[in-house]
Each structure stands twice: as structure tokens, then as C-alpha cells.
Design a protein around this motif. Sequence first.
Motif, PDB file in Angstrom:
ATOM      1  N   LEU A  19       1.750  23.888  -6.884  1.00 25.48           N
ATOM      2  CA  LEU A  19       2.958  23.153  -7.256  1.00 25.48           C
ATOM      3  C   LEU A  19       2.631  21.717  -7.647  1.00 25.48           C
ATOM      4  CD1 LEU A  19       5.699  24.333  -4.720  1.00 25.48           C
ATOM      5  CD2 LEU A  19       5.763  24.529  -7.208  1.00 25.48           C
ATOM      6  N   LEU A  20       1.707  21.102  -6.940  1.00 28.61           N
ATOM      7  CA  LEU A  20       1.319  19.726  -7.243  1.00 28.61           C
ATOM      8  C   LEU A  20       0.636  19.650  -8.616  1.00 28.61           C
ATOM      9  CD1 LEU A  20      -0.054  18.565  -3.770  1.00 28.61           C
ATOM     10  CD2 LEU A  20       2.112  17.917  -4.841  1.00 28.61           C
ATOM     11  N   ILE A  21      -0.292  20.567  -8.863  1.00 28.22           N
ATOM     12  CA  ILE A  21      -1.021  20.568 -10.134  1.00 28.22           C
ATOM     13  C   ILE A  21      -0.110  20.914 -11.313  1.00 28.22           C
ATOM     14  CG2 ILE A  21      -2.840  21.731 -11.456  1.00 28.22           C
ATOM     15  CD1 ILE A  21      -4.380  22.069  -8.853  1.00 28.22           C
ATOM     16  N   LEU A  22       0.791  21.865 -11.090  1.00 28.69           N
ATOM     17  CA  LEU A  22       1.655  22.340 -12.170  1.00 28.69           C
ATOM     18  C   LEU A  22       2.965  21.566 -12.289  1.00 28.69           C
ATOM     19  CD1 LEU A  22       1.186  26.180 -11.613  1.00 28.69           C
ATOM     20  CD2 LEU A  22       0.201  24.804 -13.455  1.00 28.69           C
ATOM     21  N   SER A  23       3.135  20.531 -11.488  1.00 23.19           N
ATOM     22  CA  SER A  23       4.396  19.774 -11.520  1.00 23.19           C
ATOM     23  C   SER A  23       4.764  19.245 -12.907  1.00 23.19           C
ATOM     24  CB  SER A  23       4.358  18.629 -10.499  1.00 23.19           C
ATOM     25  OG  SER A  23       3.265  17.770 -10.729  1.00 23.19           O
ATOM     26  N   PRO A  24       3.801  18.758 -13.721  1.00 23.67           N
ATOM     27  CA  PRO A  24       4.175  18.316 -15.076  1.00 23.67           C
ATOM     28  C   PRO A  24       4.736  19.466 -15.924  1.00 23.67           C
ATOM     29  CG  PRO A  24       2.045  17.409 -14.458  1.00 23.67           C
ATOM     30  CD  PRO A  24       2.384  18.451 -13.431  1.00 23.67           C
ATOM     31  N   VAL A  25       4.088  20.646 -15.827  1.00 22.37           N
ATOM     32  CA  VAL A  25       4.559  21.820 -16.565  1.00 22.37           C
ATOM     33  C   VAL A  25       5.924  22.243 -16.040  1.00 22.37           C
ATOM     34  CG1 VAL A  25       4.093  24.241 -17.127  1.00 22.37           C
ATOM     35  CG2 VAL A  25       2.207  22.608 -16.972  1.00 22.37           C
ATOM     36  N   PHE A  26       6.073  22.210 -14.717  1.00 21.83           N
ATOM     37  CA  PHE A  26       7.333  22.574 -14.067  1.00 21.83           C
ATOM     38  C   PHE A  26       8.479  21.720 -14.612  1.00 21.83           C
ATOM     39  CE2 PHE A  26      10.557  22.688 -10.833  1.00 21.83           C
ATOM     40  CZ  PHE A  26      10.428  23.918 -10.194  1.00 21.83           C
ATOM     41  N   ILE A  27       8.245  20.432 -14.722  1.00 24.10           N
ATOM     42  CA  ILE A  27       9.282  19.497 -15.184  1.00 24.10           C
ATOM     43  C   ILE A  27       9.625  19.740 -16.653  1.00 24.10           C
ATOM     44  CG2 ILE A  27       9.795  17.065 -15.649  1.00 24.10           C
ATOM     45  CD1 ILE A  27       8.072  16.393 -13.169  1.00 24.10           C
ATOM     46  N   VAL A  28       8.602  19.909 -17.494  1.00 21.90           N
ATOM     47  CA  VAL A  28       8.825  20.117 -18.929  1.00 21.90           C
ATOM     48  C   VAL A  28       9.598  21.412 -19.179  1.00 21.90           C
ATOM     49  CG1 VAL A  28       7.703  20.607 -21.129  1.00 21.90           C
ATOM     50  CG2 VAL A  28       6.826  18.776 -19.680  1.00 21.90           C
ATOM     51  N   VAL A  29       9.182  22.515 -18.515  1.00 20.17           N
ATOM     52  CA  VAL A  29       9.854  23.804 -18.690  1.00 20.17           C
ATOM     53  C   VAL A  29      11.297  23.731 -18.178  1.00 20.17           C
ATOM     54  CG1 VAL A  29       9.881  26.234 -18.018  1.00 20.17           C
ATOM     55  CG2 VAL A  29       7.715  25.124 -18.605  1.00 20.17           C
ATOM     56  N   THR A  30      11.498  23.058 -17.050  1.00 16.27           N
ATOM     57  CA  THR A  30      12.838  22.915 -16.488  1.00 16.27           C
ATOM     58  C   THR A  30      13.760  22.205 -17.483  1.00 16.27           C
ATOM     59  OG1 THR A  30      12.021  22.821 -14.206  1.00 16.27           O
ATOM     60  CG2 THR A  30      14.217  21.921 -14.623  1.00 16.27           C
ATOM     61  N   ILE A  31      13.282  21.128 -18.091  1.00 14.27           N
ATOM     62  CA  ILE A  31      14.091  20.385 -19.061  1.00 14.27           C
ATOM     63  C   ILE A  31      14.395  21.252 -20.292  1.00 14.27           C
ATOM     64  CG2 ILE A  31      14.097  18.428 -20.663  1.00 14.27           C
ATOM     65  CD1 ILE A  31      12.418  16.897 -18.589  1.00 14.27           C
ATOM     66  N   GLY A  32      13.370  21.943 -20.802  1.00 17.78           N
ATOM     67  CA  GLY A  32      13.564  22.795 -21.973  1.00 17.78           C
ATOM     68  C   GLY A  32      14.577  23.898 -21.729  1.00 17.78           C
ATOM     69  N   LEU A  33      14.483  24.562 -20.577  1.00 18.34           N
ATOM     70  CA  LEU A  33      15.407  25.653 -20.249  1.00 18.34           C
ATOM     71  C   LEU A  33      16.794  25.131 -19.893  1.00 18.34           C
ATOM     72  CD1 LEU A  33      13.047  27.985 -18.184  1.00 18.34           C
ATOM     73  CD2 LEU A  33      13.899  28.345 -20.497  1.00 18.34           C
ATOM     74  N   TYR A  34      16.873  23.905 -19.411  1.00 11.20           N
ATOM     75  CA  TYR A  34      18.172  23.289 -19.103  1.00 11.20           C
ATOM     76  C   TYR A  34      19.028  23.235 -20.365  1.00 11.20           C
ATOM     77  CZ  TYR A  34      21.631  19.796 -17.675  1.00 11.20           C
ATOM     78  OH  TYR A  34      22.814  19.128 -17.415  1.00 11.20           O
ATOM     79  N   PHE A  35      18.415  22.820 -21.447  1.00  7.22           N
ATOM     80  CA  PHE A  35      19.147  22.713 -22.711  1.00  7.22           C
ATOM     81  C   PHE A  35      19.341  24.073 -23.383  1.00  7.22           C
ATOM     82  CE2 PHE A  35      17.457  18.353 -22.288  1.00  7.22           C
ATOM     83  CZ  PHE A  35      18.645  17.642 -22.436  1.00  7.22           C
ATOM     84  N   ALA A  36      18.371  24.992 -23.218  1.00 14.17           N
ATOM     85  CA  ALA A  36      18.478  26.310 -23.840  1.00 14.17           C
ATOM     86  C   ALA A  36      19.497  27.206 -23.152  1.00 14.17           C
ATOM     87  CB  ALA A  36      17.106  26.993 -23.846  1.00 14.17           C
TER      88      ALA A  36
END
Length: 201
Positions: A19-36
Motif C-alpha cells: 500500500l505504501l509503495i503503490l499509494s501514488p498509483v492508488f491516488i491516480v486511479v482513484t481520481i480517474g475512476l471518481y470522474f469516470a
Amino acid sequence: MYKNYIKRIIDFMIALVGLLILSPVFIVVTIGLYFANDGKPFFFQARPGLKEKIFKIIKFKTMNDKKDASGNLLSDAERLTAIGAFVRKTSLDEIPQLINILKGDMSLIGPRPLLPQYLPLYNTIQKRRHDVRPGITGWAQINGRNAISWEKKFELDIWYVDHLSFATDLKVFLNTFKKVFKREGINQGGQATAEPFNGYN
């Protein structure tokens, strides 16, 4: 020893570091799916875990909630968004389940947690898939994933339960990266998701 204690410790540590390592990916995907998905980046669903105990699985939401003129949800394939298709093909939709691992609902490796309505449909042998914690990936996933039959999936799940060991888990872990990289077995018969399990009539 490994099954009852060491496996859980390894799961917790890998999930925390992951989770710590993938946190940047987690945030980017969350934002993208939020709008989609109209403000809904996550998908929560009840699933049976160890000893059939029900828990809420957490995944990235890859399909929107669009409906037809009658108010019925469109097919899975029609609701699969562009970013959702990418997230699913790269298996990024599984990342939030690391939270389930930290909570003790799941393991990194084990039979995939299916739907609660399938519980009455299992035979005695198939029920044994719940003798271990469900996993993000598993023996069935590296041997076909969604491209194989339900009967074969259950057969592979039970094989894993009977052969659970550090060596088996390591093999699954390493082969999972190979499957994700090649994008093998993600869909079944050209569909967005696997066919539902209806038991054996």
C-alpha cells in the motif's frame, strides 16, 4: 505452522508495504475512476471468507451504473469504462483488497472470494475452498483465471487447500506477475466478466 501463523504475518507485511509503495498509483486511479463513475471510485460487495464468514470486499469500480430506458442496468460490457478496462486488464482493480488483507478478511494468496449466493450451490468438496482465507490471487488464477470453467476453478481451489505451503504460495506469487504482464485469462468468451455460477443441474 506456516498455514496458521507465518502466512498471516507475511500477508500483513506485504500488504502494508504494498500500500505504501503503490499509494501514488492508488491516488491516480482513484481520481480517474471518481470522474469516470460519477464520484464512485470504489466497489464494495459482500463475499464469504474463512469458514464462510461474510465480509465486504473492496475493489476499484471499473463499471459505471448506466441503465436502459426501462431502468435496468446495461450489460457488463456496455458499462465497462475506458479507464475501467485498463484498470482491469492490468489488475490494478485488486489494489484496494490490500486493505482487506490488513483487516484479516483476506490473504494475498488463496481461492478467490465469490458471491454469497453461491454458497448453497457448492457440493461438500467445493465448500472446502473456505477452509482457508480467500486471496487476491490464487492457484486457479495462474492456471486460467476467468478463461476456465467453474468446475476447473473449484478443482484448482481445492488442490490449493490441500497443498498450501510457502513453496506453493511463492509459485503463485511469481506466476501472477507473469499472467498480469501477458494479460492472460482476464475475460471469458469475450465478456467483461466470467459467467455466473449456477450450480450443477
